[in-house]
Design a protein around this motif. Structure first.
Motif, mmCIF file in Angstrom:
data_model
loop_
_atom_site.group_PDB
_atom_site.id
_atom_site.type_symbol
_atom_site.label_atom_id
_atom_site.label_comp_id
_atom_site.label_asym_id
_atom_site.label_seq_id
_atom_site.Cartn_x
_atom_site.Cartn_y
_atom_site.Cartn_z
ATOM 1 N N UNK A 48 24.066 39.517 44.767
ATOM 2 C CA UNK A 48 24.694 39.226 46.067
ATOM 3 C C UNK A 48 26.208 39.046 45.892
ATOM 4 N N UNK A 49 26.600 38.339 44.831
ATOM 5 C CA UNK A 49 28.043 38.143 44.577
ATOM 6 C C UNK A 49 28.731 39.489 44.338
ATOM 7 N N UNK A 50 28.055 40.378 43.588
ATOM 8 C CA UNK A 50 28.637 41.690 43.306
ATOM 9 C C UNK A 50 28.692 42.539 44.579
ATOM 10 N N UNK A 51 27.615 42.530 45.366
ATOM 11 C CA UNK A 51 27.597 43.312 46.611
ATOM 12 C C UNK A 51 28.703 42.839 47.553
ATOM 13 N N UNK A 52 28.875 41.533 47.675
ATOM 14 C CA UNK A 52 29.943 41.015 48.548
ATOM 15 C C UNK A 52 31.318 41.398 48.007
ATOM 16 N N UNK A 53 31.453 41.432 46.675
ATOM 17 C CA UNK A 53 32.719 41.866 46.078
ATOM 18 C C UNK A 53 32.993 43.339 46.354
ATOM 19 N N UNK A 54 31.952 44.169 46.294
ATOM 20 C CA UNK A 54 32.123 45.603 46.592
ATOM 21 C C UNK A 54 32.454 45.824 48.063
ATOM 22 N N UNK A 55 31.888 44.988 48.921
ATOM 23 C CA UNK A 55 32.158 45.079 50.366
ATOM 24 C C UNK A 55 33.580 44.669 50.699
ATOM 25 N N UNK A 56 34.118 43.749 49.923
ATOM 26 C CA UNK A 56 35.415 43.144 50.205
ATOM 27 C C UNK A 56 36.532 44.181 50.137
ATOM 28 N N UNK A 57 37.466 44.121 51.097
ATOM 29 C CA UNK A 57 38.628 45.025 51.090
ATOM 30 C C UNK A 57 39.747 44.335 50.322
ATOM 31 N N UNK A 58 39.926 44.736 49.072
ATOM 32 C CA UNK A 58 40.933 44.112 48.228
ATOM 33 C C UNK A 58 40.402 43.957 46.816
ATOM 34 N N UNK A 59 41.173 43.305 45.968
ATOM 35 C CA UNK A 59 40.806 43.174 44.552
ATOM 36 C C UNK A 59 39.720 42.123 44.395
ATOM 37 N N UNK A 60 38.581 42.537 43.866
ATOM 38 C CA UNK A 60 37.482 41.590 43.695
ATOM 39 C C UNK A 60 37.082 41.523 42.220
ATOM 40 N N UNK A 61 36.833 40.305 41.781
ATOM 41 C CA UNK A 61 36.452 40.040 40.392
ATOM 42 C C UNK A 61 35.149 39.257 40.388
ATOM 43 N N UNK A 62 34.178 39.718 39.638
ATOM 44 C CA UNK A 62 32.950 38.951 39.434
ATOM 45 C C UNK A 62 32.785 38.771 37.927
ATOM 46 N N UNK A 63 32.882 37.535 37.465
ATOM 47 C CA UNK A 63 32.689 37.227 36.049
ATOM 48 C C UNK A 63 31.262 36.721 35.853
ATOM 49 N N UNK A 64 30.534 37.363 34.939
ATOM 50 C CA UNK A 64 29.171 36.920 34.626
ATOM 51 C C UNK A 64 29.165 36.419 33.174
ATOM 52 N N UNK A 65 28.778 35.171 32.972
ATOM 53 C CA UNK A 65 28.700 34.604 31.628
ATOM 54 C C UNK A 65 27.410 35.101 30.973
ATOM 55 N N UNK A 66 27.529 35.652 29.775
ATOM 56 C CA UNK A 66 26.423 36.412 29.194
ATOM 57 C C UNK A 66 26.391 36.237 27.673
ATOM 58 N N UNK A 67 25.209 36.112 27.076
ATOM 59 C CA UNK A 67 25.165 35.863 25.630
ATOM 60 C C UNK A 67 25.324 37.115 24.767
ATOM 61 N N UNK A 68 25.933 36.921 23.616
ATOM 62 C CA UNK A 68 25.962 37.922 22.552
ATOM 63 C C UNK A 68 25.348 37.256 21.328
ATOM 64 N N UNK A 69 24.007 37.238 21.245
ATOM 65 C CA UNK A 69 23.370 36.539 20.127
ATOM 66 C C UNK A 69 23.719 37.146 18.772
ATOM 67 N N UNK A 96 37.606 33.877 48.659
ATOM 68 C CA UNK A 96 37.397 35.034 49.546
ATOM 69 C C UNK A 96 38.447 34.957 50.644
ATOM 70 N N UNK A 97 39.438 35.835 50.549
ATOM 71 C CA UNK A 97 40.543 35.843 51.501
ATOM 72 C C UNK A 97 40.577 37.212 52.177
ATOM 73 N N UNK A 98 40.410 37.222 53.478
ATOM 74 C CA UNK A 98 40.410 38.485 54.225
ATOM 75 C C UNK A 98 41.797 38.713 54.840
ATOM 76 N N UNK A 99 42.072 39.973 55.175
ATOM 77 C CA UNK A 99 43.274 40.277 55.953
ATOM 78 C C UNK A 99 44.536 40.529 55.150
ATOM 79 N N UNK A 100 44.449 40.529 53.823
ATOM 80 C CA UNK A 100 45.617 40.846 52.999
ATOM 81 C C UNK A 100 45.641 42.360 52.777
ATOM 82 N N UNK A 101 46.770 42.993 53.077
ATOM 83 C CA UNK A 101 46.839 44.443 52.917
ATOM 84 C C UNK A 101 46.563 44.833 51.467
ATOM 85 N N UNK A 102 45.664 45.790 51.280
ATOM 86 C CA UNK A 102 45.380 46.264 49.913
ATOM 87 C C UNK A 102 46.395 47.326 49.519
#
Ligand code: SF4
Length: 269
Positions: free
Chosen positions: A180-201, A245-251
């Motif tokens: 959901x976080x990634x989908x909302x980031x893809x929907x967003x008009x502008x620079x979107x970052x989704x950081x996922x914390x993930x193991x490297x065993x 999440x800030x809308x309305x900033x020109x990309x």
């Protein structure tokens, strides 16, 4: 279609190690694509170098496997050349914010309309487990065998400070929430970052008493908290969720096209 249609079955099983978190992140990415019913012919994935950057080959999209640290700059070029494309970057902490830190900050500042998905495992897994800019202080890595002396970069706080208009963080086992976080980031008009914390065993975990994915998840859930609309670390705990999440900033592409139209006399100032 289902989310599995976005996975390149010809490349499955994937090549990530047992217990690696990248497979879970890939599942979240595919589910996000399915939620948006992303048109594979109107989308481009860009990756750099590193274990997570193999993600592009496991997805059914046109993709560029760029040089180390330069995925965001390639993605910026694609977006400026063809603003109609959905442009998504898959890059790890080493590629996106260490070698590529300069590109990351300036793409955020310019509000380039791309989505950057960072699977952060605190080290350069592919090249032997060297420390990156997100490696925790004191951690043992191939290049800090007696303990890392630097403080780690807070990816989301840096993104927000640099001007990113969408910032989110998750832990890899929360697959549906991350989708959901990634989908909302893809929907967003502008620079979107989704950081996922993930193991490297294989590289990071076994040197730091976390040889299994479950060790990493236990530690990570203890050092994080769920919230929204803040990048603040509270009592040493990192925030999870939709943090900015800030809308309305020109990309950047819209501004660029506006200037092109002015230069060509198509519109008056
Ligand atoms: Fe995953 Fe680490 Fe193996 Fe790379 S080296 S595939 S990040 S567990």
């Amino acid at each position: 279609m289902s989310y599995m249609d976005y996975i390149n079955q010809d490349r499955i099983p994937h090549t990530w190690c047992s217990g690696c978190g990248h497979g879970l992140v890939l599942s979240s990415v595919a589910r996000a694509c399915d939620e948006l019913k992303l048109d594979v012919h109107q989308s481009a994935f860009v990756s750099g170098i590193g274990c997570w950057s193999r993600a592009d080959s496991f997805l059914n999209f046109n993709a560029i496997h760029a040089t180390h640290g330069r995925a965001i700059s390639f993605a910026t070029g694609i977006k400026v050349a063809n603003p109609k494309l959905n442009v998504v970057v898959c890059a790890g902490d080493g590629c996106a914010v260490t070698i590529g830190g300069n590109h990351f900050i300036h793409a955020a500042r310019r509000n380039v309309d791309i989505t950057v998905i960072i699977s952060n495992n605190y080290n350069y897994g592919t090249t032997g487990g060297q420390y990156s800019s997100t490696t925790p202080t004191g951690a043992i890595t191939a290049t800090s065998p007696l303990g890392h002396i630097e403080r780690p970069m807070d990816v989301c706080a840096v993104a927000a400070a640099a001007g990113a208009t969408y910032v989110a963080r998750g832990v890899c086992d929360e697959v549906l929430q991350n989708a959901k976080l990634i989908a909302d980031g893809m929907r967003h008009k502008g620079f979107s970052v989704i950081e996922i914390l993930s193991p490297c065993p294989t590289q990071f975990g076994r040197k730091n008493n976390m040889p299994r994915m479950s060790d990493f998840l236990k530690m990570t859930h203890e050092m994080t908290y769920h919230t929204k609309n803040t990048v603040a670390t509270v009592d040493g705990k990192l925030p999870l969720g939709k943090l900015v999440e800030i809308e309305g900033v020109e990309d950047y592409s819209t501004g660029y096209q506006r200037i092109v139209a002015l230069a060509q006399g198509e519109v008056q100032k």
